[in-house]
Scaffold this motif. Structure first.
Motif, PDB file in Angstrom:
ATOM      1  N   ILE A  13     113.837  55.467 -32.730  1.00 37.35           N
ATOM      2  CA  ILE A  13     114.238  56.521 -33.664  1.00 37.35           C
ATOM      3  C   ILE A  13     113.723  57.858 -33.175  1.00 37.35           C
ATOM      4  O   ILE A  13     112.792  57.915 -32.354  1.00 37.35           O
ATOM      5  N   GLU A  14     114.312  58.915 -33.696  1.00 34.60           N
ATOM      6  CA  GLU A  14     113.817  60.247 -33.392  1.00 34.60           C
ATOM      7  C   GLU A  14     112.685  60.591 -34.358  1.00 34.60           C
ATOM      8  O   GLU A  14     112.652  60.089 -35.492  1.00 34.60           O
ATOM      9  N   LYS A  15     111.783  61.422 -33.897  1.00 33.65           N
ATOM     10  CA  LYS A  15     110.677  61.821 -34.774  1.00 33.65           C
ATOM     11  C   LYS A  15     111.235  62.494 -36.028  1.00 33.65           C
ATOM     12  O   LYS A  15     112.308  63.069 -36.016  1.00 33.65           O
ATOM     13  N   GLN A  17     112.356  60.943 -38.512  1.00 28.90           N
ATOM     14  CA  GLN A  17     113.255  60.017 -39.182  1.00 28.90           C
ATOM     15  C   GLN A  17     112.465  58.922 -39.879  1.00 28.90           C
ATOM     16  O   GLN A  17     111.339  58.607 -39.499  1.00 28.90           O
ATOM     17  N   LEU A  84     105.577  60.849 -33.166  1.00 28.81           N
ATOM     18  CA  LEU A  84     105.534  60.272 -31.820  1.00 28.81           C
ATOM     19  C   LEU A  84     104.411  59.244 -31.691  1.00 28.81           C
ATOM     20  O   LEU A  84     104.568  58.197 -31.051  1.00 28.81           O
ATOM     21  N   VAL A 114     109.291  56.012 -30.897  1.00 29.74           N
ATOM     22  CA  VAL A 114     109.659  57.271 -31.541  1.00 29.74           C
ATOM     23  C   VAL A 114     109.829  58.312 -30.440  1.00 29.74           C
ATOM     24  O   VAL A 114     108.921  58.535 -29.636  1.00 29.74           O
ATOM     25  N   VAL A 115     111.015  58.921 -30.391  1.00 27.82           N
ATOM     26  CA  VAL A 115     111.321  59.870 -29.307  1.00 27.82           C
ATOM     27  C   VAL A 115     111.524  61.283 -29.877  1.00 27.82           C
ATOM     28  O   VAL A 115     111.736  61.447 -31.077  1.00 27.82           O
TER      29      VAL A 115
END
Lengths: 115, 115
Positions: A13-15, A17, A84, A114-115
């Motif tokens: 997931i993106e940070k 989120q 992150l 986490v990206v």
């Protein structure tokens, strides 16, 4: 006997989120644990349930983490929003707390990136 | 408070060599002790456990551990390792008072076996 089941196995997931992990313990096990395992380290306890009651959540970062175990069976761990530094493997374990001399059984874990 | 120390971070051995992994714990009451193993890509599995009685406990795959109460130690041993023993090994302690059923893990020892 079915073991501890966790899903999903992997999550990217993106940070910022939200993310949720699910755990179904071994049938009849009233004690449930959530651990976080960072790379190259041992599991760190996040929260422990006895039936539906969270008896130890002192290590759970409550500003962003939450957990529930409705009906004292399966459990959900949520992170909102993810950072992150939350990248890790999240492990669920269960134990028959009715007897002292029993061990905990672990699921396969959910690897969160986490990206 | 409970704590577990594993002093060996990474151990490299040749096949047939003898193994001893150190584990020391801190706890003010009666303890239950465990060694868990995590093979590459697999979940944590119980190797052996100590609850009471004979301080020398036998586990799976030829492993054994000795509980020495005076030294607060629970070292893991195997007389002759195999390549298939390559894994991460975790010592864990569960107290029997107060926060009973709280399981704390050490940081782990990575074991690499040279064929």
């Amino acid at each position: 006997e079915a073991g501890v089941v966790q899903s999903p196995r992997y999550k990217i997931i993106e940070k910022k989120q939200p993310v949720a992990f699910w755990c179904n313990p071994i049938s009849g096990h009233n004690t449930l644990y959530w651990y976080r395992q960072n790379l190259g380290q041992g599991p760190e306890l996040l929260i422990r349930y006895e039936n539906e009651e969270a008896v130890d959540d002192s290590q759970l970062p409550k500003d962003r983490f939450s957990a529930e175990r409705l009906k004292g069976v399966d459990s959900t761990l949520k992170i909102q929003p993810a950072e992150l530094g939350d990248s890790a493997v999240y492990l669920c374990a269960s134990r028959s707390g009715q007897y002292m001399n029993t061990e905990a059984f672990f699921g396969q874990g959910t690897r969160l990136t986490v990206v | 408070a409970q704590s577990v120390s594993q002093h060996n971070h990474h151990v490299i051995l040749s096949e047939a060599a003898s193994l001893e992994l150190g584990c020391n714990y801190s706890y003010g009451g009666t303890v239950n002790l465990f060694w868990y193993v995590q093979y590459p890509g697999q979940h944590l599995q119980l190797l052996l456990k100590y609850f009471s009685g004979d301080p020398l406990v036998k586990g799976i795959k030829g492993f054994e551990a000795e509980f020495i109460k005076s030294k607060f130690s629970f070292n893991l041993r195997k007389p002759s390792v195999q390549w298939s023993d390559t894994a991460e090994y975790f010592c864990a302690v569960m107290g029997s008072l107060g926060s009973a059923s709280k399981i704390i893990f050490g940081s782990g020892t990575r074991l690499s076996i040279r064929p």
